[in-house]
Design a protein around this motif. Structure first.
Motif, PDB file in Angstrom:
ATOM      1  N   ASP A  27      53.381  35.306  40.759  1.00  0.00           N
ATOM      2  CA  ASP A  27      54.381  36.065  41.528  1.00  0.00           C
ATOM      3  C   ASP A  27      53.758  37.238  42.275  1.00  0.00           C
ATOM      4  O   ASP A  27      54.100  37.505  43.422  1.00  0.00           O
ATOM      5  N   GLN A  28      52.846  37.959  41.636  1.00  0.00           N
ATOM      6  CA  GLN A  28      52.191  39.083  42.301  1.00  0.00           C
ATOM      7  C   GLN A  28      51.348  38.605  43.482  1.00  0.00           C
ATOM      8  O   GLN A  28      51.365  39.215  44.550  1.00  0.00           O
ATOM      9  N   LEU A  29      50.626  37.502  43.286  1.00  0.00           N
ATOM     10  CA  LEU A  29      49.827  36.946  44.378  1.00  0.00           C
ATOM     11  C   LEU A  29      50.738  36.494  45.517  1.00  0.00           C
ATOM     12  O   LEU A  29      50.436  36.724  46.693  1.00  0.00           O
ATOM     13  N   SER A  30      51.858  35.883  45.175  1.00  0.00           N
ATOM     14  CA  SER A  30      52.815  35.446  46.198  1.00  0.00           C
ATOM     15  C   SER A  30      53.315  36.628  47.008  1.00  0.00           C
ATOM     16  O   SER A  30      53.343  36.584  48.241  1.00  0.00           O
ATOM     17  N   ASP A  31      53.711  37.697  46.332  1.00  0.00           N
ATOM     18  CA  ASP A  31      54.182  38.894  47.039  1.00  0.00           C
ATOM     19  C   ASP A  31      53.117  39.423  47.986  1.00  0.00           C
ATOM     20  O   ASP A  31      53.398  39.775  49.129  1.00  0.00           O
ATOM     21  N   LEU A  32      51.890  39.464  47.510  1.00  0.00           N
ATOM     22  CA  LEU A  32      50.786  39.976  48.313  1.00  0.00           C
ATOM     23  C   LEU A  32      50.549  39.109  49.546  1.00  0.00           C
ATOM     24  O   LEU A  32      50.490  39.606  50.667  1.00  0.00           O
ATOM     25  N   LEU A  33      50.452  37.807  49.335  1.00  0.00           N
ATOM     26  CA  LEU A  33      50.120  36.916  50.449  1.00  0.00           C
ATOM     27  C   LEU A  33      51.258  36.739  51.437  1.00  0.00           C
ATOM     28  O   LEU A  33      51.028  36.641  52.638  1.00  0.00           O
ATOM     29  N   LEU A  34      52.472  36.709  50.953  1.00  0.00           N
ATOM     30  CA  LEU A  34      53.602  36.529  51.871  1.00  0.00           C
ATOM     31  C   LEU A  34      53.768  37.730  52.790  1.00  0.00           C
ATOM     32  O   LEU A  34      54.298  37.601  53.890  1.00  0.00           O
ATOM     33  N   SER A  35      53.281  38.884  52.367  1.00  0.00           N
ATOM     34  CA  SER A  35      53.383  40.060  53.229  1.00  0.00           C
ATOM     35  C   SER A  35      52.203  40.182  54.178  1.00  0.00           C
ATOM     36  O   SER A  35      52.216  41.019  55.066  1.00  0.00           O
ATOM     37  N   SER A  36      51.170  39.347  54.021  1.00  0.00           N
ATOM     38  CA  SER A  36      49.985  39.509  54.861  1.00  0.00           C
ATOM     39  C   SER A  36      49.685  38.316  55.771  1.00  0.00           C
ATOM     40  O   SER A  36      49.025  38.486  56.787  1.00  0.00           O
ATOM     41  N   ILE A  37      50.119  37.125  55.416  1.00  0.00           N
ATOM     42  CA  ILE A  37      49.826  35.970  56.282  1.00  0.00           C
ATOM     43  C   ILE A  37      51.096  35.177  56.521  1.00  0.00           C
ATOM     44  O   ILE A  37      52.074  35.306  55.805  1.00  0.00           O
ATOM     45  N   PHE A  38      51.054  34.359  57.521  1.00  0.00           N
ATOM     46  CA  PHE A  38      52.234  33.608  57.925  1.00  0.00           C
ATOM     47  C   PHE A  38      52.309  32.303  57.152  1.00  0.00           C
ATOM     48  O   PHE A  38      51.715  31.304  57.524  1.00  0.00           O
ATOM     49  N   MET A  39      53.041  32.370  56.039  1.00  0.00           N
ATOM     50  CA  MET A  39      53.202  31.210  55.177  1.00  0.00           C
ATOM     51  C   MET A  39      54.519  31.407  54.437  1.00  0.00           C
ATOM     52  O   MET A  39      54.839  32.521  54.038  1.00  0.00           O
ATOM     53  N   ASN A  40      55.268  30.339  54.262  1.00  0.00           N
ATOM     54  CA  ASN A  40      56.521  30.516  53.525  1.00  0.00           C
ATOM     55  C   ASN A  40      56.284  30.344  52.020  1.00  0.00           C
ATOM     56  O   ASN A  40      55.279  29.793  51.577  1.00  0.00           O
ATOM     57  N   TYR A  41      57.228  30.813  51.250  1.00  0.00           N
ATOM     58  CA  TYR A  41      57.117  30.850  49.791  1.00  0.00           C
ATOM     59  C   TYR A  41      56.885  29.465  49.197  1.00  0.00           C
ATOM     60  O   TYR A  41      56.030  29.294  48.327  1.00  0.00           O
ATOM     61  N   PHE A  42      57.624  28.473  49.660  1.00  0.00           N
ATOM     62  CA  PHE A  42      57.537  27.134  49.057  1.00  0.00           C
ATOM     63  C   PHE A  42      56.194  26.486  49.348  1.00  0.00           C
ATOM     64  O   PHE A  42      55.597  25.848  48.464  1.00  0.00           O
ATOM     65  N   ASP A  43      55.689  26.649  50.581  1.00  0.00           N
ATOM     66  CA  ASP A  43      54.357  26.130  50.893  1.00  0.00           C
ATOM     67  C   ASP A  43      53.308  26.823  50.036  1.00  0.00           C
ATOM     68  O   ASP A  43      52.407  26.176  49.507  1.00  0.00           O
ATOM     69  N   LEU A  44      53.427  28.130  49.892  1.00  0.00           N
ATOM     70  CA  LEU A  44      52.466  28.886  49.092  1.00  0.00           C
ATOM     71  C   LEU A  44      52.427  28.385  47.657  1.00  0.00           C
ATOM     72  O   LEU A  44      51.354  28.161  47.098  1.00  0.00           O
ATOM     73  N   GLN A  45      53.587  28.158  47.055  1.00  0.00           N
ATOM     74  CA  GLN A  45      53.628  27.658  45.676  1.00  0.00           C
ATOM     75  C   GLN A  45      53.005  26.268  45.577  1.00  0.00           C
ATOM     76  O   GLN A  45      52.288  25.960  44.617  1.00  0.00           O
ATOM     77  N   THR A  46      53.246  25.438  46.585  1.00  0.00           N
ATOM     78  CA  THR A  46      52.656  24.097  46.618  1.00  0.00           C
ATOM     79  C   THR A  46      51.138  24.200  46.710  1.00  0.00           C
ATOM     80  O   THR A  46      50.415  23.503  45.991  1.00  0.00           O
ATOM     81  N   TYR A  47      50.626  25.066  47.586  1.00  0.00           N
ATOM     82  CA  TYR A  47      49.178  25.239  47.737  1.00  0.00           C
ATOM     83  C   TYR A  47      48.552  25.732  46.430  1.00  0.00           C
ATOM     84  O   TYR A  47      47.490  25.248  46.029  1.00  0.00           O
ATOM     85  N   ILE A  48      49.197  26.685  45.770  1.00  0.00           N
ATOM     86  CA  ILE A  48      48.670  27.200  44.503  1.00  0.00           C
ATOM     87  C   ILE A  48      48.603  26.083  43.467  1.00  0.00           C
ATOM     88  O   ILE A  48      47.592  25.915  42.776  1.00  0.00           O
ATOM     89  N   ASP A  49      49.664  25.274  43.379  1.00  0.00           N
ATOM     90  CA  ASP A  49      49.675  24.159  42.432  1.00  0.00           C
ATOM     91  C   ASP A  49      48.573  23.151  42.752  1.00  0.00           C
ATOM     92  O   ASP A  49      47.891  22.651  41.852  1.00  0.00           O
ATOM     93  N   GLU A  50      48.392  22.841  44.038  1.00  0.00           N
ATOM     94  CA  GLU A  50      47.347  21.888  44.446  1.00  0.00           C
ATOM     95  C   GLU A  50      45.955  22.440  44.153  1.00  0.00           C
ATOM     96  O   GLU A  50      45.070  21.690  43.718  1.00  0.00           O
TER      97      GLU A  50
END
Length: 172
Positions: A27-50
């Motif tokens: 969650d902390q990484l998501s907050d950090l990255l979503l505020s700095s690069i253009f990526m939506n939350y669901f894609d980010l979670q998918t990338y982290i899982d992959e």
């Protein structure tokens, strides 16, 4: 083009994890990255899982929190393909990490927990860590849940100042 974007986003996630000086939860990484690069939350979670399935990053439990770490495989991938990341995006990640570092360090070095006590009271456990070593641990029994939550909020916000006051009072 879409595959390049997917690969770049995964590289940026690994880049951010490597650049951090503290362990972060998903969650902390998501907050950090979503505020700095253009990526939506669901894609980010998918990338982290992959990335986890590919053994590029790994969840490690530290003080009861699952934190993300870059594996040797992830470091090798990042080194091999770092030229595929847009310098503008890596700069945005770097700037966001720099802006957020004080807050991230505070969150990584302070912990709180709450449980119901006897006769309607609430027991709060407040801790601070330095280099994985607990430097202070307080357990308070408080009369109601609002007081307990207020104590936890104050600890997360001002633990250094509170520790300093206690230290001066106890060691005078």
């Amino acid at each position: 083009m879409e595959n390049n974007s997917l690969a770049e986003n995964k590289l940026l996630i690994m880049y951010a994890i490597k650049g951090l000086k503290v362990e972060l939860t998903k969650d902390q990484l998501s907050d950090l990255l979503l505020s700095s690069i253009f990526m939506n939350y669901f894609d980010l979670q998918t990338y982290i899982d992959e990335l986890e399935k590919a053994d590029c990053i790994r969840m490690v439990t530290i003080r009861g929190s699952d934190t993300l770490h870059l594996t040797k495989t992830g470091e090798e991938m990042l080194t091999l393909f770092s030229d595929r990341m847009n310098p503008r995006k890596t700069k945005a990640v770097d700037e966001c990490i720099e802006r957020s570092m004080d807050k991230l360090i505070r969150e990584a070095t302070v912990s709180t927990s709450i449980e119901e006590g006897e006769r309607g009271t609430f027991v709060v456990r407040l801790s601070a860590f330095e280099d994985e070593r607990e430097i202070i641990g307080l357990t308070l029994s408080l009369p109601d849940k609002d007081s307990a939550e207020s104590a936890m909020h104050s600890w997360r916000k001002d633990s250094s100042a509170i520790y300093g006051i206690l230290y001066r009072l106890l060691v005078k």
